[in-house]
Design an enzyme around this catalytic site. Structure first.
Site, PDB file in Angstrom:
ATOM      1  N   GLU A 155      24.814   4.762   0.183  1.00 24.64           N
ATOM      2  CA  GLU A 155      24.385   5.822  -1.068  1.00 24.64           C
ATOM      3  C   GLU A 155      25.723   6.864  -1.396  1.00 24.64           C
ATOM      4  O   GLU A 155      26.398   7.932  -0.706  1.00 24.64           O
ATOM      5  CB  GLU A 155      23.346   7.109  -0.276  1.00 24.64           C
TER       6      GLU A 155
ATOM      7  N   GLU B 177      13.019   6.061   6.658  1.00 27.12           N
ATOM      8  CA  GLU B 177      13.793   5.367   5.723  1.00 27.12           C
ATOM      9  C   GLU B 177      15.329   5.833   6.723  1.00 27.12           C
ATOM     10  O   GLU B 177      15.755   7.032   6.912  1.00 27.12           O
ATOM     11  CB  GLU B 177      14.468   5.612   4.295  1.00 27.12           C
TER      12      GLU B 177
END
Length: 666
Positions: free
Chosen positions: A152, A147
């Site tokens: 974020e 990932e």
């Protein structure tokens, strides 16, 4: 033929260019590799069209899928839902909302139809929500082992959560899925600069900004904010821009991309899909950190994550791409290894000067053998499998048969030593009387002796059991340590205990309402129906209810909500919560005719809703990933955390012998 392909490529580039006006004039801050240039990828989207779940625009459907790349419905208390994503006014809108009755947050999520590979640069112009949900633009491989996160963050207005409002998280992950083990760079791992902030900036809410990630190669990634390079991470070195604008540089003796070798040394090598979403993440739920009802109230305008545009550039040779036309594994058609033995399968891309020499490896049965991204196959148990290599460019494949047979390599008393241990979550803030559970992930995951000993530096504040169960005793803090029996490796986290109310334990969670289903029931005389009461919130301390009928000559109801039709007429059945006296009603209509005759022997339908199971179980414990443990998890209208080997049991009522059509709604 070659001339035709070139013409189509030029036309495609022209069409994309006409649709990409939003980012025209915004320079690409990253330089492509030497001898290469940037080429716009068709997934790039300026969102200058209207689209929603009931009317999907062709511009959307040619690039994006609604929801996640597989059946996963969201972590923790998140439920991805199509109705919470739409495109209007030139923006992708990702929306968040609380369920009315249960602690479930509905959010939007989209994923790219096609995966991307390095070297590539991705950048978006965004305006974040302000509701304590994670605002995300990230990529993940189809097998969910690798990932790369571009954005974020947790912008919010909650008092005491200012730390998150000031920062953006720039990171990546490598995983082992069984048992679930996650590595991401962080200070505790000796890799610094994951949280980015700027002196003088108190929040990332309210204003548009650009954020980008440059996936240089499997062992090198760079992050950009507002066109400025703010973080670089490589195998043995990393750097970041400190809050005062200075450059902080570091080196490591380990691979900062994949410290514990979960990818087998290949790093971030697999093609990855783009994901854009908001979510309530498990590590926040574990600390009882949620958005408030006011956060997710549309009237307060804090629950929309906006993406103005997203652009992706592939690095291609200045002279043009050389396409792949095939692949060949350089090995006999059948290879033999023993359990525990590893063999390297090399391959040849055809032609040898093809531009994208990126491949993925897979095996047909991972219980017999495993393979990493370098084509290294390791035997696990006796049996025969196929090992397949597949090119990213063109999807060409070749395979060999791998037979695992014979006695395992090594002696029975050979052990795999422990190299380290990692506690998750990385700490918690608890109220007096609260409990939580810590998990110690032993490294490597297949170490022979995985036992750990837990200890608390201050048992007066928080105690810990030999299973990692924490009890908050009194206000204060305690350092919780996990020590491995093999090697005495340790890891530590801090538990902070607060006391905001009287009494030795947490206050009871009061009932705020109740609903009953179905809302209307029609029965013939003598028939029965079971009503279901749902108390809100789902974690209320006292969920007891009572049942009553206002006309027992028409219909009666017992303590379990079972209604029995007595005679023709109408009755109102009421459920009342013991805590708070909240009520909800169902209207029961009883027909004057007698019960109908038994159904014919064929053609009847039995409908099973997936979430109404009476029992569930399985073989994979997904509790560490936010799941229920063994088996599937029920939400208001579906099931999630479904793993291979999970099962669910249901009770159905069959009136008479015969043939039935069973519809299972999932």
């Amino acid at each position: 033929m070659k001339k035709t392909v070139t013409t189509l490529s030029l036309l495609l580039a022209l069409v994309i260019g006409l649709q990409a006006q939003d980012w025209n004039g915004v320079p690409i801050p990253a330089n492509p590799p030497s001898g290469m240039t940037w080429e716009l990828n068709p997934v790039s989207d300026s969102f200058n069209y209207e689209s929603n779940s009931s009317s999907l625009n062709p511009e959307f459907t040619k690039r994006w899928n609604e929801l996640y790349i597989n059946g996963f419905s969201g972590p923790s208390n998140t439920s991805y839902h199509k109705d919470h994503t739409w495109i209007t006014n030139g923006n992708l809108n990702i929306h968040g909302a609380w369920d009315n009755n249960i602690p479930l947050i509905y959010t939007g999520c989209i994923s790219s139809k096609e995966p991307l590979v390095y070297p590539m640069y991705m950048e978006a112009r965004v305006k974040q929500a302000g509701c304590m949900l994670a605002n995300n633009i990230w990529m993940i491989s189809e097998d969910e082992f690798e990932e790369l996160d571009m954005l974020e963050s947790y912008p919010n207005i909650q008092e005491g959560r200012e730390y998150f409002d000031k920062r953006i998280h720039l990171s990546h992950h490598t995983f082992i899925r069984d048992p679930f083990t996650d590595y991401q760079p962080r200070d505790e791992e000796g890799v610094f600069g994951t949280w980015y902030m700027e002196d003088g900036r108190e929040t990332w809410r309210g204003d548009y900004f650009t954020i980008g990630v440059y996936w240089v190669d499997p062992h090198h990634a760079e992050y950009y904010i507002n066109g400025k390079l703010v973080r670089t991470i490589k195998s043995n070195e990393h750097s970041f821009t400190a809050p005062d604008g200075s450059l902080s540089q570091h080196t490591t003796s380990f691979d900062a991309i994949d410290k514990y070798g979960y990818t087998g040394g290949t790093g971030l090598s697999k093609p990855q899909h783009i994901i854009i979403n908001m979510e309530q993440q498990s590590w926040l739920s574990d600390q009882n950190v949620f958005p408030t009802r006011e956060d997710l109230d549309d009237a307060n305008n804090r629950n929309l994550f906006l993406v103005d545009w997203i652009r992706v550039y592939d690095a291609v040779p200045i002279g043009g791409n050389v396409p792949v036309t095939g692949v060949d594994i350089d090995a006999p058609q059948t290879v033999f290894i023993r359990p525990g033995e590893t063999i390297d399968l090399s391959f040849n891309i055809i032609p040898s000067n093809a531009t994208r020499q990126i491949v993925t490896w897979s095996v047909s049965n991972s219980a017999i053998a495993k393979v990493n991204g370098l084509g290294q196959v390791t035997g696990l148990s006796n049996g025969t499998i196929g090992a397949v290599v597949k090119t990213f460019d063109g999807g060409f494949e070749d395979s060999v048969v791998v037979r695992v047979e014979g006695e395992p390599i090594g002696t029975p008393d050979e052990t795999i030593p422990v190299e380290g241990v990692s506690i998750s979550p990385r700490g918690a803030i608890l109220e007096v009387g609260d409990t939580t559970t810590l998990t110690a992930g032993v490294i490597p995951f297949n170490a022979t002796i995985k036992s750990v000993v837990w200890s608390s530096s201050n048992p007066n504040a928080a105690t810990v059991s030999n299973l990692g169960n924490i009890i908050a005793v009194a206000e204060g803090s305690s350092t919780i340590t996990a020590t491995t029996l093999d090697g005495n490796k340790t890891d530590q986290v801090t538990i902070t205990v607060t006391d905001s109310g009287p009494g030795p334990g947490p206050d009871p969670i009061e009932v705020t309402g109740v609903s009953v289903s179905p809302a209307n029931v029609t029965l013939d005389q003598g028939q029965t129906s079971t009503l279901s009461a749902t108390v809100a919130p789902n974690n209320a301390t006292n969920k007891a209810v009572s049942w009553s009928s206002n006309n027992t000559n028409v219909a009666t109801v017992n303590n379990n909500g079972v209604v029995t039709a007595v005679s023709a007429g109408t009755a109102t059945v009421t459920t009342t919560t013991t805590d708070g006296g909240f009520t909800a009603t169902t209207t029961v209509t009883v027909n004057g005719n007698n019960p109908p005759p038994p159904p014919p022997p064929s053609g009847d339908d039995i409908v099973i809703e997936a979430e109404t199971f009476t029992n569930t179980g399985g073989t994979f414990d997904d509790a560490s990933a936010g799941g229920p443990g063994l088996g599937v998890n029920a939400t208001a209208n579906n099931i999630n955390y479904v793993n291979s080997g999970d099962f669910a049991e249901y009770t159905i009522n069959v009136g008479t012998a015969g043939e039935y059509n069973i519809t299972y709604q999932i």
